[in-house]
Design a protein around this motif. Structure first.
Motif, short mmCIF file in Angstrom:
data_model
loop_
_atom_site.label_atom_id
_atom_site.label_comp_id
_atom_site.label_asym_id
_atom_site.label_seq_id
_atom_site.Cartn_x
_atom_site.Cartn_y
_atom_site.Cartn_z
N ASP A 183 0.82 -1.22 0.00
CA ASP A 183 0.00 0.00 0.00
C ASP A 183 0.85 1.26 0.00
O ASP A 183 0.43 2.30 -0.53
CB ASP A 183 -0.95 0.00 1.21
N THR A 184 2.03 1.18 0.59
CA THR A 184 2.89 2.37 0.68
C THR A 184 4.16 2.25 -0.15
O THR A 184 5.03 3.13 -0.07
CB THR A 184 3.27 2.65 2.15
N LYS A 185 4.28 1.21 -0.93
CA LYS A 185 5.49 1.00 -1.74
C LYS A 185 5.37 1.80 -3.04
O LYS A 185 4.48 1.54 -3.86
CB LYS A 185 5.68 -0.49 -2.04
N ALA A 186 6.27 2.75 -3.20
CA ALA A 186 6.26 3.59 -4.41
C ALA A 186 6.35 2.72 -5.67
O ALA A 186 7.19 1.83 -5.75
CB ALA A 186 7.43 4.58 -4.36
N GLY A 187 5.47 2.98 -6.60
CA GLY A 187 5.48 2.27 -7.87
C GLY A 187 4.75 0.94 -7.88
O GLY A 187 4.57 0.36 -8.95
N ALA A 188 4.35 0.45 -6.72
CA ALA A 188 3.63 -0.82 -6.67
C ALA A 188 2.23 -0.62 -7.24
O ALA A 188 1.58 0.40 -6.96
CB ALA A 188 3.54 -1.34 -5.25
N ALA A 200 -0.28 0.35 -4.62
CA ALA A 200 0.01 1.49 -3.74
C ALA A 200 -1.20 2.41 -3.64
O ALA A 200 -1.76 2.84 -4.64
CB ALA A 200 1.22 2.25 -4.25
N GLY A 201 -1.60 2.66 -2.39
CA GLY A 201 -2.73 3.54 -2.13
C GLY A 201 -4.09 2.92 -2.35
O GLY A 201 -5.12 3.59 -2.21
N HIS A 202 -4.13 1.63 -2.63
CA HIS A 202 -5.41 0.97 -2.93
C HIS A 202 -5.79 -0.13 -1.93
O HIS A 202 -6.82 -0.78 -2.12
CB HIS A 202 -5.37 0.36 -4.33
N ILE A 203 -5.00 -0.37 -0.93
CA ILE A 203 -5.28 -1.43 0.04
C ILE A 203 -5.88 -0.81 1.29
O ILE A 203 -5.33 0.12 1.85
CB ILE A 203 -4.00 -2.21 0.39
N GLU A 204 -7.02 -1.34 1.71
CA GLU A 204 -7.64 -0.88 2.95
C GLU A 204 -7.00 -1.66 4.10
O GLU A 204 -7.48 -2.73 4.48
CB GLU A 204 -9.15 -1.07 2.90
N THR A 205 -5.93 -1.13 4.62
CA THR A 205 -5.09 -1.85 5.57
C THR A 205 -5.78 -2.13 6.91
O THR A 205 -5.32 -2.99 7.65
CB THR A 205 -3.78 -1.09 5.82
N SER A 206 -6.86 -1.45 7.20
CA SER A 206 -7.58 -1.71 8.45
C SER A 206 -8.70 -2.74 8.26
O SER A 206 -9.41 -3.05 9.22
CB SER A 206 -8.17 -0.41 9.00
N ARG A 207 -8.87 -3.25 7.05
CA ARG A 207 -9.93 -4.21 6.77
C ARG A 207 -9.33 -5.50 6.22
O ARG A 207 -9.31 -5.74 5.02
CB ARG A 207 -10.93 -3.61 5.79
N VAL A 208 -8.84 -6.32 7.15
CA VAL A 208 -8.15 -7.55 6.78
C VAL A 208 -8.93 -8.74 7.32
O VAL A 208 -9.31 -8.77 8.49
CB VAL A 208 -6.71 -7.57 7.35
N ALA A 209 -9.17 -9.71 6.46
CA ALA A 209 -9.82 -10.96 6.86
C ALA A 209 -9.01 -12.12 6.29
O ALA A 209 -8.23 -11.95 5.36
CB ALA A 209 -11.25 -11.02 6.34
#
Length: 191
Positions: A39-44, A47-56
Motif C-alpha cells: 500500500d505504501t510501496k512507491a510504484g507498486a 500502492a494507495g489501494h489497500i484498505e489496511t484496516s480491513r483484513v480478513a
C-alpha cells in the motif's frame, strides 16, 4: 486478495508434508505483512489501494485450519477483522485476542474433515459467529458451481465479509435468508 501456496502442503509439493500445517498461520501472517506493505510501496500497482484496516482471512480444508490458527493462541494475528473457516477445524488452541466474527462453512457429509471437527470449533467459539451447514455436502462441492447450495455459500460469504469488514448492517440482516436453502443449506449463528 492473496492466496499463498504453502511449500509443503500445496497440490504440487514434493514431498508433501501435512505436519507443516502448524507453520502455516505464521506463514500467512508474513504474507499479510508483505501485502499490506504494498500500500505504501512507491510504484507498486496496489500502492494507495489497500484498505489496511480491513483484513480478513479465509481458507478451505488445510486453509481453514490455517485460518483457525491465525485466530488462536500465540499465532493470533491481531490485524484480522474476520475469518472464514471452510471444511476445517482447530489447530489445538482456543481463539484468542479481541473478539472477531467468524463464519464456518461445512458439509455434513464431509469424508475428509469430519463435520464434527468444524462444529466442535464453532461450539467452542465465544465470539460473534455463524455456521452454514451444507446438507449432504461433501468436502468441497459447495464451493463451485451454480446449484442453490453453491449460491448460498457465495452470498453468505459476501454478506459476512461486508458485515465483518465494513459494519454493514444490511448485509448482516441478509445472512440468515441468504444462507438458508430448503433441503440444501441451513444457518445457525450469533451474529
Amino acid at each position: 486478495m492473496a492466496a499463498p501456496a504453502y511449500p509443503f502442503t500445496n497440490d504440487k509439493a514434493n514431498p508433501f508434508n501435512q505436519n507443516d500445517m502448524g507453520n502455516q498461520p505464521a506463514d500467512a501472517s508474513a504474507v499479510i505483512t508483505e501485502v499490506l506493505k504494498l500500500d505504501t510501496k512507491a510504484g507498486a500497482p496496489l500502492a494507495g489501494h489497500i484498505e489496511t484496516s480491513r483484513v480478513a482471512a479465509g481458507g478451505h480444508s488445510a486453509g481453514g485450519y490455517t485460518t483457525a490458527g491465525l485466530l488462536s493462541g500465540s499465532g493470533r494475528d491481531s490485524r484480522l477483522k474476520g475469518g472464514i473457516i471452510v471444511s476445517g477445524g482447530g489447530m489445538g488452541g482456543k481463539f484468542s485476542g479481541a473478539a472477531t466474527p467468524v463464519l464456518f462453512v461445512h458439509g455434513d457429509a464431509d469424508g475428509t474433515v469430519p463435520y464434527s471437527s468444524g462444529r466442535s470449533l464453532y461450539d467452542g467459539c465465544t465470539w460473534p459467529k455463524a455456521f452454514l451447514t451444507l446438507l449432504g455436502g461433501d468436502h468441497g462441492g459447495g464451493l463451485f458451481g451454480s446449484a442453490p447450495a453453491n449460491q448460498a455459500v457465495s452470498r453468505t460469504m459476501l454478506d459476512f465479509l461486508r458485515f465483518a469488514l465494513y459494519s454493514d448492517g444490511a448485509a448482516k440482516g441478509r445472512l440468515r435468508a441468504d444462507a438458508t436453502v430448503s433441503g440444501a443449506a441451513k444457518y445457525d449463528g450469533t451474529l
